[in-house]
Design an enzyme around this catalytic site. Structure first.
Site, PDB file in Angstrom:
ATOM      1  N   CYS A  70     -38.728  -4.361  15.012  1.00 34.15           N
ATOM      2  CA  CYS A  70     -40.125  -4.547  15.385  1.00 34.15           C
ATOM      3  C   CYS A  70     -40.703  -5.730  14.606  1.00 34.15           C
ATOM      4  CB  CYS A  70     -40.916  -3.276  15.087  1.00 34.15           C
ATOM      5  SG  CYS A  70     -42.686  -3.420  15.434  1.00 34.15           S
ATOM      6  N   CYS A 119     -43.380   1.111  19.287  1.00 36.72           N
ATOM      7  CA  CYS A 119     -42.685   1.332  18.022  1.00 36.72           C
ATOM      8  C   CYS A 119     -43.253   2.605  17.401  1.00 36.72           C
ATOM      9  CB  CYS A 119     -42.903   0.138  17.090  1.00 36.72           C
ATOM     10  SG  CYS A 119     -42.263   0.401  15.420  1.00 36.72           S
ATOM     11  N   CYS A 142     -37.068  -2.832  28.921  1.00 32.79           N
ATOM     12  CA  CYS A 142     -37.441  -4.226  29.159  1.00 32.79           C
ATOM     13  C   CYS A 142     -38.471  -4.616  28.096  1.00 32.79           C
ATOM     14  CB  CYS A 142     -38.011  -4.338  30.569  1.00 32.79           C
ATOM     15  SG  CYS A 142     -38.318  -6.014  31.115  1.00 32.79           S
TER      16      CYS A 142
END
Length: 153
Positions: A70, A119, A142
């Protein structure tokens, strides 16, 4: 004693659920802190649920071995071992590193129902997951390149 322990465990689990439902994540920052720690595109995607244009991100055509983390908090999210060519212009994966690394929520923002991927550590918007991916999962995560950083092996 057993009842007390059970009650404490129940309270802890309930608080964790309430924090998750209320948008509380282990990594939290003020809007000003997010703006300071992310570039403009990262902020737009991670914090405002934006999307980069297809075929413009840094990782859609990346074939190096490594881990995608992330861009907001550094949590490991996807392995290059699960990345595949989807033909969409965004980096696509058939599964996250761990089911606990991401949260999936219903997204009705553009007049159709999709599944948004966040996340689990900072709540940053990563992209969407679709059910048209390859085996073994049949899923296509995606993701936006700007929501990710790549750590090469």
């Amino acid at each position: 004693m057993k009842k007390l322990l059970s009650a404490i465990i129940f309270i802890i689990l309930a608080l964790c659920f309430i924090n998750w439902q209320s948008g509380q994540f282990p990594v939290t920052k003020t809007d000003a802190e997010w703006k300071k720690s992310l570039n403009t595109e990262q902020y737009s995607i991670l914090r405002q649920k934006g999307t980069e244009r297809a075929y413009t991100g840094a990782y859609w055509n990346n074939h190096d071995k490594g881990t995608y983390v992330c861009a907001g908090c550094g949590q490991p999210l996807f392995s290059s071992d699960t990345k595949f060519e989807s033909g969409t212009g965004w980096p696509s994966f058939y599964q996250p590193i761990s089911k606990k690394a991401v949260i999936e929520e219903t997204d009705n923002s553009i007049g159709m129902q999709r599944t948004e991927v966040l996340c689990s550590r900072c709540g940053g918007h990563l992209g969407h997951v679709f059910d048209d991916g390859p085996k073994p999962t049949g899923l296509r995560y995606c993701m936006n390149s700007a929501a990710l950083n790549f750590i090469k092996q």
